[in-house]
Scaffold this motif. Structure first.
Motif, PDB file in Angstrom:
ATOM      1  N   ARG A   2       0.704  -1.242  -0.207  1.00  0.00           N
ATOM      2  CA  ARG A   2      -0.051   0.145   0.064  1.00  0.00           C
ATOM      3  C   ARG A   2       0.821   1.165   0.041  1.00  0.00           C
ATOM      4  O   ARG A   2       0.394   2.288  -0.353  1.00  0.00           O
ATOM      5  CB  ARG A   2      -1.044  -0.213   1.252  1.00  0.00           C
ATOM      6  N   SER A   3       2.176   1.082   0.252  1.00  0.00           N
ATOM      7  CA  SER A   3       2.949   2.312   0.463  1.00  0.00           C
ATOM      8  C   SER A   3       3.189   3.027  -0.929  1.00  0.00           C
ATOM      9  O   SER A   3       3.548   3.879  -1.035  1.00  0.00           O
ATOM     10  CB  SER A   3       4.329   2.033   1.243  1.00  0.00           C
ATOM     11  N   HIS A   4       3.238   2.207  -1.875  1.00  0.00           N
ATOM     12  CA  HIS A   4       3.278   2.548  -3.314  1.00  0.00           C
ATOM     13  C   HIS A   4       2.278   3.224  -3.795  1.00  0.00           C
ATOM     14  O   HIS A   4       2.127   4.165  -4.839  1.00  0.00           O
ATOM     15  CB  HIS A   4       3.520   1.302  -4.348  1.00  0.00           C
ATOM     16  N   LEU A   5       1.189   3.319  -2.884  1.00  0.00           N
ATOM     17  CA  LEU A   5       0.174   4.197  -3.218  1.00  0.00           C
ATOM     18  C   LEU A   5       0.478   5.626  -3.405  1.00  0.00           C
ATOM     19  O   LEU A   5      -0.038   6.519  -4.217  1.00  0.00           O
ATOM     20  CB  LEU A   5      -0.943   4.157  -2.054  1.00  0.00           C
ATOM     21  N   ALA A  22       2.741   5.935   6.665  1.00  0.00           N
ATOM     22  CA  ALA A  22       1.882   5.155   7.266  1.00  0.00           C
ATOM     23  C   ALA A  22       0.508   5.923   7.863  1.00  0.00           C
ATOM     24  O   ALA A  22      -0.736   5.290   7.698  1.00  0.00           O
ATOM     25  CB  ALA A  22       2.449   4.338   8.676  1.00  0.00           C
ATOM     26  N   LYS A  23       0.852   6.953   8.419  1.00  0.00           N
ATOM     27  CA  LYS A  23      -0.507   7.757   8.802  1.00  0.00           C
ATOM     28  C   LYS A  23      -1.213   8.171   7.596  1.00  0.00           C
ATOM     29  O   LYS A  23      -2.655   7.942   7.807  1.00  0.00           O
ATOM     30  CB  LYS A  23       0.016   8.937   9.361  1.00  0.00           C
ATOM     31  N   ARG A  24      -0.753   8.382   6.622  1.00  0.00           N
ATOM     32  CA  ARG A  24      -1.483   8.994   5.552  1.00  0.00           C
ATOM     33  C   ARG A  24      -2.510   7.703   4.908  1.00  0.00           C
ATOM     34  O   ARG A  24      -3.577   7.595   4.473  1.00  0.00           O
ATOM     35  CB  ARG A  24      -0.685   9.442   4.285  1.00  0.00           C
ATOM     36  N   ILE A  25      -1.887   6.406   4.874  1.00  0.00           N
ATOM     37  CA  ILE A  25      -2.455   5.011   4.291  1.00  0.00           C
ATOM     38  C   ILE A  25      -3.415   4.826   5.261  1.00  0.00           C
ATOM     39  O   ILE A  25      -4.798   4.517   4.779  1.00  0.00           O
ATOM     40  CB  ILE A  25      -1.453   4.108   4.358  1.00  0.00           C
ATOM     41  N   GLU A  26      -3.205   5.158   6.590  1.00  0.00           N
ATOM     42  CA  GLU A  26      -4.207   4.860   7.789  1.00  0.00           C
ATOM     43  C   GLU A  26      -5.599   5.953   7.588  1.00  0.00           C
ATOM     44  O   GLU A  26      -6.529   5.303   7.534  1.00  0.00           O
ATOM     45  CB  GLU A  26      -3.612   4.983   9.292  1.00  0.00           C
ATOM     46  N   VAL A  49      -4.819  17.459   3.021  1.00  0.00           N
ATOM     47  CA  VAL A  49      -4.295  17.304   4.579  1.00  0.00           C
ATOM     48  C   VAL A  49      -2.603  17.597   4.391  1.00  0.00           C
ATOM     49  O   VAL A  49      -2.061  16.279   4.136  1.00  0.00           O
ATOM     50  CB  VAL A  49      -4.637  16.231   5.466  1.00  0.00           C
ATOM     51  N   ARG A  50      -2.052  18.603   4.508  1.00  0.00           N
ATOM     52  CA  ARG A  50      -0.528  18.873   4.385  1.00  0.00           C
ATOM     53  C   ARG A  50      -0.008  18.034   5.666  1.00  0.00           C
ATOM     54  O   ARG A  50       1.195  17.119   5.279  1.00  0.00           O
ATOM     55  CB  ARG A  50      -0.413  20.279   4.313  1.00  0.00           C
ATOM     56  N   ARG A  51      -0.318  18.238   6.833  1.00  0.00           N
ATOM     57  CA  ARG A  51       0.498  17.818   7.910  1.00  0.00           C
ATOM     58  C   ARG A  51      -0.343  16.485   8.774  1.00  0.00           C
ATOM     59  O   ARG A  51      -1.146  17.043   9.680  1.00  0.00           O
ATOM     60  CB  ARG A  51       0.865  18.793   8.684  1.00  0.00           C
ATOM     61  N   LEU A  52      -0.184  15.564   8.383  1.00  0.00           N
ATOM     62  CA  LEU A  52      -1.016  14.380   8.994  1.00  0.00           C
ATOM     63  C   LEU A  52      -0.138  13.646   9.804  1.00  0.00           C
ATOM     64  O   LEU A  52       0.654  12.759   9.565  1.00  0.00           O
ATOM     65  CB  LEU A  52      -1.465  13.650   7.758  1.00  0.00           C
ATOM     66  N   LYS A  53      -0.082  14.075  11.120  1.00  0.00           N
ATOM     67  CA  LYS A  53       0.642  13.468  12.225  1.00  0.00           C
ATOM     68  C   LYS A  53      -0.186  12.338  13.010  1.00  0.00           C
ATOM     69  O   LYS A  53       0.654  11.746  13.470  1.00  0.00           O
ATOM     70  CB  LYS A  53       1.304  14.849  13.238  1.00  0.00           C
ATOM     71  N   THR A  54      -1.256  12.652  13.059  1.00  0.00           N
ATOM     72  CA  THR A  54      -2.086  11.405  13.774  1.00  0.00           C
ATOM     73  C   THR A  54      -3.551  11.522  13.027  1.00  0.00           C
ATOM     74  O   THR A  54      -4.064  12.203  12.655  1.00  0.00           O
ATOM     75  CB  THR A  54      -2.238  12.097  15.359  1.00  0.00           C
ATOM     76  N   THR A  55      -3.957  10.103  13.488  1.00  0.00           N
ATOM     77  CA  THR A  55      -5.387   9.832  13.011  1.00  0.00           C
ATOM     78  C   THR A  55      -6.354   9.635  14.164  1.00  0.00           C
ATOM     79  O   THR A  55      -7.314   8.970  14.040  1.00  0.00           O
ATOM     80  CB  THR A  55      -5.471   8.817  11.833  1.00  0.00           C
ATOM     81  N   VAL A  82     -13.633  19.364   3.837  1.00  0.00           N
ATOM     82  CA  VAL A  82     -12.582  19.903   4.708  1.00  0.00           C
ATOM     83  C   VAL A  82     -12.269  18.618   5.518  1.00  0.00           C
ATOM     84  O   VAL A  82     -12.557  18.159   6.766  1.00  0.00           O
ATOM     85  CB  VAL A  82     -13.010  20.771   5.750  1.00  0.00           C
ATOM     86  N   PRO A  83     -11.268  17.793   4.773  1.00  0.00           N
ATOM     87  CA  PRO A  83     -10.801  16.602   5.446  1.00  0.00           C
ATOM     88  C   PRO A  83     -10.194  16.716   6.649  1.00  0.00           C
ATOM     89  O   PRO A  83     -10.123  15.882   7.444  1.00  0.00           O
ATOM     90  CB  PRO A  83      -9.977  15.764   4.162  1.00  0.00           C
ATOM     91  N   LYS A  84      -9.388  17.996   6.908  1.00  0.00           N
ATOM     92  CA  LYS A  84      -8.854  18.103   8.062  1.00  0.00           C
ATOM     93  C   LYS A  84      -9.591  18.307   9.277  1.00  0.00           C
ATOM     94  O   LYS A  84      -9.127  18.026  10.580  1.00  0.00           O
ATOM     95  CB  LYS A  84      -7.691  19.237   7.973  1.00  0.00           C
ATOM     96  N   VAL A  85     -10.920  18.267   9.241  1.00  0.00           N
ATOM     97  CA  VAL A  85     -11.893  18.337  10.602  1.00  0.00           C
ATOM     98  C   VAL A  85     -11.767  16.947  11.276  1.00  0.00           C
ATOM     99  O   VAL A  85     -11.786  17.007  12.261  1.00  0.00           O
ATOM    100  CB  VAL A  85     -13.341  18.539   9.768  1.00  0.00           C
ATOM    101  N   LEU A  86     -11.235  15.955  10.564  1.00  0.00           N
ATOM    102  CA  LEU A  86     -11.253  14.731  11.172  1.00  0.00           C
ATOM    103  C   LEU A  86     -10.069  14.710  12.178  1.00  0.00           C
ATOM    104  O   LEU A  86      -9.861  13.879  13.007  1.00  0.00           O
ATOM    105  CB  LEU A  86     -10.975  13.644  10.214  1.00  0.00           C
ATOM    106  N   LEU A  87      -8.929  15.643  12.036  1.00  0.00           N
ATOM    107  CA  LEU A  87      -7.988  15.680  12.932  1.00  0.00           C
ATOM    108  C   LEU A  87      -8.047  16.743  14.038  1.00  0.00           C
ATOM    109  O   LEU A  87      -7.189  16.818  15.007  1.00  0.00           O
ATOM    110  CB  LEU A  87      -6.791  16.295  12.220  1.00  0.00           C
ATOM    111  N   TYR A  88      -9.188  17.614  14.203  1.00  0.00           N
ATOM    112  CA  TYR A  88      -9.627  18.281  15.173  1.00  0.00           C
ATOM    113  C   TYR A  88      -9.651  17.732  16.537  1.00  0.00           C
ATOM    114  O   TYR A  88     -10.042  16.410  16.604  1.00  0.00           O
ATOM    115  CB  TYR A  88     -10.785  19.220  15.016  1.00  0.00           C
ATOM    116  N   ARG A  89      -9.414  17.992  17.776  1.00  0.00           N
ATOM    117  CA  ARG A  89      -9.750  17.469  18.875  1.00  0.00           C
ATOM    118  C   ARG A  89     -11.256  17.778  19.034  1.00  0.00           C
ATOM    119  O   ARG A  89     -11.666  18.926  19.318  1.00  0.00           O
ATOM    120  CB  ARG A  89      -9.025  18.360  20.067  1.00  0.00           C
TER     121      ARG A  89
END
Length: 362
Positions: A2-5, A22-26, A49-55, A82-89
């Protein structure tokens, strides 16, 4: 595999890059498996989402959105935009902001629409931007319902840090012009989309209406005139005035026409020219007469005025109803006009068909 994605390189990834991958794939897997995204749309949304540090917040965000009344389709719509909405607290950041808008009276679809116009809405400070803006509008407009309508009409109200300042500066400008708070409230409510423009823009419009056309700020029609020209440039308005003058309209007649039917100046130059050519060159109307019949300018020339004028010409030729004027006939709603035509079915059986044909040919 999947990393080749996301990566197609023989260069060995650093531990940081491997973690990010790995986080982006997740994240992509979450969009597909939990929200029903297609593979392509999930990858596209992930790329926003430019900075995807956690999901780790994703599940909590979905739960909060559902608790706030959003269904699965609406949640998917929000995340797609707004996909980054999933990263909000979820509890600390997202829910308090959503609750403020819902308690104000914004429905789910309204809030989604607002979020689409302002993708960074949930990045704004709750106590530094969102609540002060809502409180300001509530004091100015008086009711939550009007606040909601104004927010929906004012596309850029939450878009920049200075939007509220320009909004309030424009309100102060109207106060200096001598308008009452009630007048300003009504004006803002109907023209909210223009109030995040710089005050110089508003000043130029107000001065043009008062100075160029001669509509006093004391006139009850002043704000209606503003609404008609708000989206036009002043140079464009000047050109439209020149078209009217080329057909013989005086400054006084233009001022009266504008006051009676501001829509006359919202038309394009070509439309104004075509209507005046028909009314004046073919029908022989004068500027002084047209000023008394401003509704003629708001009606379709091809679909309403000309077909009904054709009926009037036939009736006059047959001397059946010479009392009716064109302005009377064009003012009839369609069903009433068809009832009028039925009065002549016995004497002119083809009249109705002539009318229908005239509409379809224009």
């Amino acid at each position: 595999m999947r990393s080749h994605l996301f990566y197609s390189t023989a260069t060995k990834l650093s531990p940081v890059d491997e973690s990010t991958s790995a986080k982006r794939i997740e994240f992509v897997d979450f969009l597909i498996n939990t929200l029903g995204f297609s593979k392509e749309s999930a990858i596209s949304s992930s790329s926003k989402v430019r900075r995807l540090k956690t999901t780790r917040n994703c599940d909590s965000v979905i739960r909060i959105l559902k608790n706030c009344g959003f269904d699965n389709a609406q949640i998917k719509d929000i995340v797609a935009w707004v996909p980054k909405v999933l990263l909000y607290r979820a509890n600390e950041t997202l829910e308090p902001k959503i609750r403020v808008f819902l308690e104000l009276g914004l429905t789910g679809p309204d809030l989604i629409s607002l979020l689409k116009r302002n993708p960074c809405l949930f990045d704004l400070g709750l106590h530094s931007r969102i609540i002060p803006t809502i409180d300001y509008l509530r004091v100015l407009l008086g009711t939550n319902e009007k606040v909601v309508e104004t927010i929906n009409r004012s596309r850029w109200l939450f878009s920049t840090s200075i939007a509220l300042k320009m909004f309030s500066d424009n309100v102060l400008l109207l106060q200096t012009y001598g308008f009452s708070n009630e007048q300003i409230s009504k004006f803002v409510h109907k023209n909210a989309m223009h109030f995040t423009q710089p005050p110089d823009w508003l000043t130029s419009k107000l001065n043009w209406i008062e100075g160029k056309v001669g509509i006093s700020r004391d006139s009850t029609e002043f704000f209606r005139c503003f609404h008609a020209i708000a989206s036009s440039s002043l140079s464009g308005m000047d050109k439209k005035m020149e078209v009217y003058k080329s057909f013989g309209f005086s400054d006084t007649e233009l001022s009266t026409l504008f006051k009676n039917q501001p829509y006359c100046f919202a038309l394009s130059e070509d439309t104004i020219r075509n209507k005046l050519s028909f009314f004046m060159n073919e029908l022989g109307y004068t500027p002084s007469y047209l000023v008394t019949c401003p509704s003629l300018f708001s009606l379709s020339l091809e679909k309403r005025v000309k077909p009904r004028n054709k009926v009037l010409e036939i009736l006059k030729e047959r001397m059946l109803d010479e009392r009716k004027s064109l302005i009377t006939l064009v003012s009839y709603p369609e069903l009433r006009f068809q009832d009028f035509l039925r009065r002549f079915e016995d004497k002119i059986p083809s009249l109705y068909q002539t009318y229908i044909s005239s509409m379809s040919s224009n």
